[in-house]
Design an enzyme around this catalytic site. Structure first.
Site, PDB file in Angstrom:
ATOM      1  N   ASP A   7      56.392  51.547  46.746  1.00  0.00           N
ATOM      2  CA  ASP A   7      56.503  51.832  48.170  1.00  0.00           C
ATOM      3  C   ASP A   7      56.159  50.538  48.909  1.00  0.00           C
ATOM      4  O   ASP A   7      55.533  49.633  48.348  1.00  0.00           O
ATOM      5  CB  ASP A   7      55.527  52.957  48.536  1.00  0.00           C
ATOM      6  CG  ASP A   7      55.504  53.247  50.026  1.00  0.00           C
ATOM      7  OD1 ASP A   7      56.590  53.432  50.610  1.00  0.00           O
ATOM      8  OD2 ASP A   7      54.403  53.267  50.608  1.00  0.00           O
ATOM      9  N   ASP A   9      55.351  50.147  52.918  1.00  0.00           N
ATOM     10  CA  ASP A   9      54.379  50.201  54.008  1.00  0.00           C
ATOM     11  C   ASP A   9      53.051  50.792  53.555  1.00  0.00           C
ATOM     12  O   ASP A   9      53.003  51.858  52.931  1.00  0.00           O
ATOM     13  CB  ASP A   9      54.940  51.024  55.169  1.00  0.00           C
ATOM     14  CG  ASP A   9      56.189  50.379  55.757  1.00  0.00           C
ATOM     15  OD1 ASP A   9      56.162  49.161  56.003  1.00  0.00           O
ATOM     16  OD2 ASP A   9      57.192  51.096  55.947  1.00  0.00           O
ATOM     17  N   ASP A 180      50.913  54.762  48.709  1.00  0.00           N
ATOM     18  CA  ASP A 180      49.694  55.126  49.441  1.00  0.00           C
ATOM     19  C   ASP A 180      49.747  56.519  50.046  1.00  0.00           C
ATOM     20  O   ASP A 180      48.721  57.046  50.481  1.00  0.00           O
ATOM     21  CB  ASP A 180      49.494  54.150  50.607  1.00  0.00           C
ATOM     22  CG  ASP A 180      50.531  54.383  51.706  1.00  0.00           C
ATOM     23  OD1 ASP A 180      50.175  54.885  52.783  1.00  0.00           O
ATOM     24  OD2 ASP A 180      51.724  54.100  51.464  1.00  0.00           O
TER      25      ASP A 180
END
Length: 219
Positions: A7, A9, A180
């Site tokens: 991922d 961001d 996250d």
């Protein structure tokens, strides 16, 4: 070849590039600051709560991008990379990427953020393969609309399946995914090795139940 999927961001980046782009164009007086920030912040809160309408959000973002001629947009993106993205890049994230590269793993970034913003970031991180929300383009200019399936939540799995179909020499055997966000739980469950990276509280609790490794890439 083993896939190492990341991922972007708040995982590889210490921040959110989509939200950062909004703040950047506000700082350059390219949009109505109060109206844009109110809408941008509202979408971001929906994202954090897992309630984001990804198509509404990306059409909002891409609608602003489409206002700029391609030449001007390229100049803005270069400045955005320098002023906003470089400070978000962590050495530990770069080291993680290089660790997988040293094992000859196939590197892939998958992100809900649109390709206009994220392609230069993937290039900066040395990752040639990017799955991002695609922006419709006609006659060399962006239309402000999403093209195809948005790369978000379960949509990431659909886009990854499409990519794998186009690369039949690759599969998910031994695959890694780092994220996250609890929005990425579907894809984290889809791979062989799931890693929660500086996770939000929902993902942290889920990762603990699943006994997934929890790591930090913050400097």
């Amino acid at each position: 070849m083993t896939l190492a999927i990341f991922d972007l961001d708040n995982t590889l980046l210490n921040g959110d590039s989509d939200h950062g782009w909004g703040e950047f164009i506000i700082s350059k007086n390219l949009v109505d600051a109060d109206a844009y920030r109110k809408q941008n912040d509202a979408f971001y809160e929906d994202y954090l709560k897992g309630e984001l309408d990804i198509y509404a959000y990306q059409n909002f973002c891409l609608g602003q991008i489409a206002q700029f001629p391609k030449a001007q947009l390229d100049e803005l993106l270069a400045l955005f990379m320098k002023e906003a993205i470089e400070p978000m890049i962590n050495k530990k994230a770069e080291q993680l990427i290089e660790s997988h590269r040293s094992h000859d793993h196939e590197l892939l970034i998958i992100t809900a953020t649109n390709e206009v913003i994220t392609q230069p970031i993937a290039h900066r991180l040395g990752v040639s393969t990017l799955i991002a929300t695609e922006a419709e383009m006609i006659n060399g200019e962006y239309t402000g609309k999403v093209q195809g399936i948005a790369s978000y939540a379960g949509g990431k799995i659909e886009r990854l399946k499409q990519w794998l179909e186009a690369h039949p020499q690759l599969n998910l055997e031994g695959s890694y995914f780092y994220s996250d966000s609890h929005n990425d739980i579907p894809l984290l469950e889809y791979v062989d090795h799931a890693y929660a990276v500086d996770p939000d509280s929902t993902l942290l609790a889920y990762a603990s139940e699943k006994h997934w490794p929890v790591i930090s890439l913050r400097d």
